[in-house]
Design a protein around this motif. Sequence first.
Motif, PDB file in Angstrom:
ATOM      1  N   GLU A 438      89.331  55.790  78.666  1.00  0.00           N
ATOM      2  CA  GLU A 438      89.042  54.875  77.556  1.00  0.00           C
ATOM      3  C   GLU A 438      90.194  54.854  76.559  1.00  0.00           C
ATOM      4  O   GLU A 438      90.473  53.822  75.943  1.00  0.00           O
ATOM      5  CB  GLU A 438      87.738  55.298  76.879  1.00  0.00           C
ATOM      6  CG  GLU A 438      87.237  54.341  75.816  1.00  0.00           C
ATOM      7  CD  GLU A 438      86.949  52.946  76.351  1.00  0.00           C
ATOM      8  OE1 GLU A 438      86.970  51.994  75.541  1.00  0.00           O
ATOM      9  OE2 GLU A 438      86.719  52.795  77.571  1.00  0.00           O
ATOM     10  N   TRP A 439      90.882  55.982  76.414  1.00  0.00           N
ATOM     11  CA  TRP A 439      92.058  56.067  75.530  1.00  0.00           C
ATOM     12  C   TRP A 439      93.133  55.066  75.996  1.00  0.00           C
ATOM     13  O   TRP A 439      93.653  54.278  75.217  1.00  0.00           O
ATOM     14  CB  TRP A 439      92.597  57.492  75.572  1.00  0.00           C
ATOM     15  CG  TRP A 439      93.874  57.758  74.820  1.00  0.00           C
ATOM     16  CD1 TRP A 439      95.138  57.784  75.326  1.00  0.00           C
ATOM     17  CD2 TRP A 439      94.001  58.068  73.428  1.00  0.00           C
ATOM     18  NE1 TRP A 439      96.049  58.093  74.351  1.00  0.00           N
ATOM     19  CE2 TRP A 439      95.382  58.271  73.168  1.00  0.00           C
ATOM     20  CE3 TRP A 439      93.097  58.199  72.383  1.00  0.00           C
ATOM     21  CZ2 TRP A 439      95.865  58.599  71.912  1.00  0.00           C
ATOM     22  CZ3 TRP A 439      93.583  58.524  71.125  1.00  0.00           C
ATOM     23  CH2 TRP A 439      94.937  58.710  70.892  1.00  0.00           C
ATOM     24  N   ILE A 440      93.396  55.090  77.287  1.00  0.00           N
ATOM     25  CA  ILE A 440      94.410  54.184  77.843  1.00  0.00           C
ATOM     26  C   ILE A 440      93.924  52.740  77.783  1.00  0.00           C
ATOM     27  O   ILE A 440      94.674  51.826  77.399  1.00  0.00           O
ATOM     28  CB  ILE A 440      94.745  54.583  79.292  1.00  0.00           C
ATOM     29  CG1 ILE A 440      95.369  55.983  79.320  1.00  0.00           C
ATOM     30  CG2 ILE A 440      95.681  53.565  79.930  1.00  0.00           C
ATOM     31  CD1 ILE A 440      95.493  56.575  80.709  1.00  0.00           C
ATOM     32  N   ALA A 441      92.655  52.522  78.155  1.00  0.00           N
ATOM     33  CA  ALA A 441      92.108  51.164  78.160  1.00  0.00           C
ATOM     34  C   ALA A 441      92.099  50.553  76.769  1.00  0.00           C
ATOM     35  O   ALA A 441      92.183  49.328  76.623  1.00  0.00           O
ATOM     36  CB  ALA A 441      90.685  51.186  78.741  1.00  0.00           C
ATOM     37  N   SER A 442      92.013  51.405  75.749  1.00  0.00           N
ATOM     38  CA  SER A 442      91.991  50.916  74.366  1.00  0.00           C
ATOM     39  C   SER A 442      93.380  50.655  73.812  1.00  0.00           C
ATOM     40  O   SER A 442      93.519  50.292  72.642  1.00  0.00           O
ATOM     41  CB  SER A 442      91.262  51.928  73.471  1.00  0.00           C
ATOM     42  OG  SER A 442      89.919  52.075  73.890  1.00  0.00           O
ATOM     43  N   GLY A 443      94.395  50.887  74.640  1.00  0.00           N
ATOM     44  CA  GLY A 443      95.752  50.561  74.216  1.00  0.00           C
ATOM     45  C   GLY A 443      96.561  51.722  73.711  1.00  0.00           C
ATOM     46  O   GLY A 443      97.691  51.536  73.251  1.00  0.00           O
TER      47      GLY A 443
END
Length: 849
Positions: A438-443
């Motif tokens: 989710e960290w990566i998916a959130s940018g």
Amino acid sequence: MTARKFKPGSLISNFLGLIGFSVAAGLLVAATITPGLAVTAAATTSGLDLFSALPAYATINQQVERNVIYGKKDGKNVEIARFFNQNRQAVELKQVSEHAQNAAIAAEDRRYYTHSGVDTQSLARAVLSQLGLGGDSGGSTLTMQLVRQQVIMDAFLRGDQETIDEQQSEDYNRKLREIKLAIGLEREYTKNEILLAYLNIANFGGTVYGIQAASQEIFGIPAKDLNPAQAASLMATVKEPSTISLLNPDNFEANEDRRNWILSQMLAEDYITQDEYDEYSAIPVDDEYVNYSPSPSGCIAGYESARYFCDYVQHVLKQDQVYGQHIFGTSSEANLQALDQGGYKIYTSIDLELNDQVTEDLREVVPQDETRWQSGGAVSMLEVGTGRILAMAQNKEYDNREDAPNTGTGINFNTTYPYGGSTGFQPGSTYKIFTLAEWIASGHSVNESVDASNKPRMITVNGQPYGESYDVLNYNRDMNYGNQTATQIMVKSLNTGTIEMASRLDLVDIQATASAMGIKPAADPGGDLELVPSALIGGSQGIAPLSMAEAIQTVANDGVHCDPMAIDKIKDREGNEIPVPPQNCERAIESKTATAMQHVLQQVTAGNSENNPNVAEPIISKTGTAENSEQLWIIGASPKVATAVWTGNIQGNQVLIDLWNNPQRVFRPAMQAAVSLYPGGEFKEADAETLLGDASPLEDVTGMKVNDAKKELEDAGYENVSIGDEVEGSNPKGTVEYTAPGQGTPVSKQTPITIYPSDGSKTDEDDDEAESDGSVWPDIVGMQYSEAQSAIDGAGFSRANIQITWYPGNEGQRCQVLAQNPAAGSSASPGDPISVVLGGNSDGTAASC
């Protein structure tokens, strides 16, 4: 044997009933000779009133057979288990010895080939027998017995005990129905078809049904090889299986008596010669006569290493659906009835060679007879891209009996409760991959520095704060980590850093990502994942290893999640394929998110030697330890095979700190075997923009006045800028010597940035500035101090000119270069100084480097 009598009653009622039965039976027999003869209402008794509701003829239904489950070994199908309610292998007549066919006719129906389903002579004797005017005689032909057995079998499949009890009793109405159905059967089928059906349906004791299974189990030979004595012994059994079956040595004497009588009937019918009769009747029925070859039934008797997988397959067969309905029927009841009917060949995904090795390794590392605590271990391995289950190993022996010893259990630790599993085990730090996703998916950048120090943090749920702030420590509780990148947090498995990352996200989104990647509560797979902060580090619900294997398979599969598949193909008794649960693969996370995760988790493998199987293919991995080391995990994957390993407490809370590397000891050889059997493949190159995320290189404020530099950074949006202590510097006093993180480091707006002012002590305004001779500073960030010194010497500079600022570090940061100034690539002269930030002790004092 004494023939069973019809239901008792008064002498007059029995007499009248028998007269009515005789008239009705006579009319039915006459109808086979004169079809135009009608049975009029005036000629019926109360029993005959039922005829109008009966079918004109019976049918020979498919008979109950065994189901067989196959796995793969060396590219070939290998039987791993068979299961049945009735152990039966239906065969063709040419597969049955003529001696067995003749023995059945001689024993049960000597005029079989001359009657039309009812033997009038036997029927007459049966009536007289019931009136006490003749010897014992049941009057049932072989065809009538087939009808009766088939009605019982159909009722058994329906769970209709009332009909079974009725067929076990004797009354006139049942007998009349049996007669009519037998007559109808003879009109629809040939004598050979009826004889074969009888031989295939007959019970030979216990759960042994059919001449083929009986011949194999009792004499260890196929039915086509039965000699006259063996054939007569088997046909003797069908009269009274409980007292004549050869499965019980107490029945040997009774079986020999009946066998020899049947042999005498075979002699009378010229089926055997006098010499053959003398030879075979002289053979004693004893332990040497039989050759028991019991047919194993169920997973407990199946292929040793695949018994838990077998149990899983059985649950799939009973529960899973295809196109909205159960595999074998439109309802759960119909599905179970079809399974009971049997005759299916189920070809599965299990790789027995891989499963054998993994089971052996697991049981060596996690002994099943551990008595100090309930020691458990499980391994689930999936094919990346399909979800096919390649291995499902467990340290315990499969034993589903209530009195199973400590070394065995019927619970499959690999899977969820509805599929025969447990309520799962806390996955510990393996769960951190969902925060990373989710960290990566959130940018966010995987190289973004975040504050991993010990402090309470607020977790957000659906946009709202979750109660009080959440305070968590790392495994080494007294270690206070400073700034760490997201990658470092995963490599070092920092609880504090993971919670810091999660505090900038929403727990609902993290759990939604986990669910999409295959995570579900083991106790209730249809339920919701808990929205509590401890879930972020795997400290809430129990999860099954198979679910964790699904999740890491999703990462390895470019972000596409595939449901586990256990069954490749099913064939029915005619060889027709039955549709199986289809492959179900859906995108769970974006490809660029998955490849960035692969980038990070490969570094986790590289940074943790215990994880690394040292194979040619790239390996991603993540370890996990639940609270107090009660549960230990590792999940990982090559581009072709995904693996989850769990070891720990089945019950209780034994601290397993001394066994912390047990999962890795299983994982490494498991992945070595997997890569050997499923070689090749590469992970995609991670997208550079995704790796960078919303982070950007920190701008250079070196040489600026300290307050001006702080304002410039804050005006640029950085939320956490502070001023550290003065350091020896070559820049004028009161200006910036360097920052931590250093210039060019990827940082987000939330990354803490410390400005270090220069004390001006290294400036020499009297000396002329030496001109650069073309030398440039090497990149030493990330090096150990000794390596950095060598790199500086090798670049033509002097290690004597290194200026050190100590930073409160963790164990992994001690003596590591965290920042440098000037930056790598900057031009300089050989005598120029360089400032570095070194990881020191946790209190910021100098470490011994």
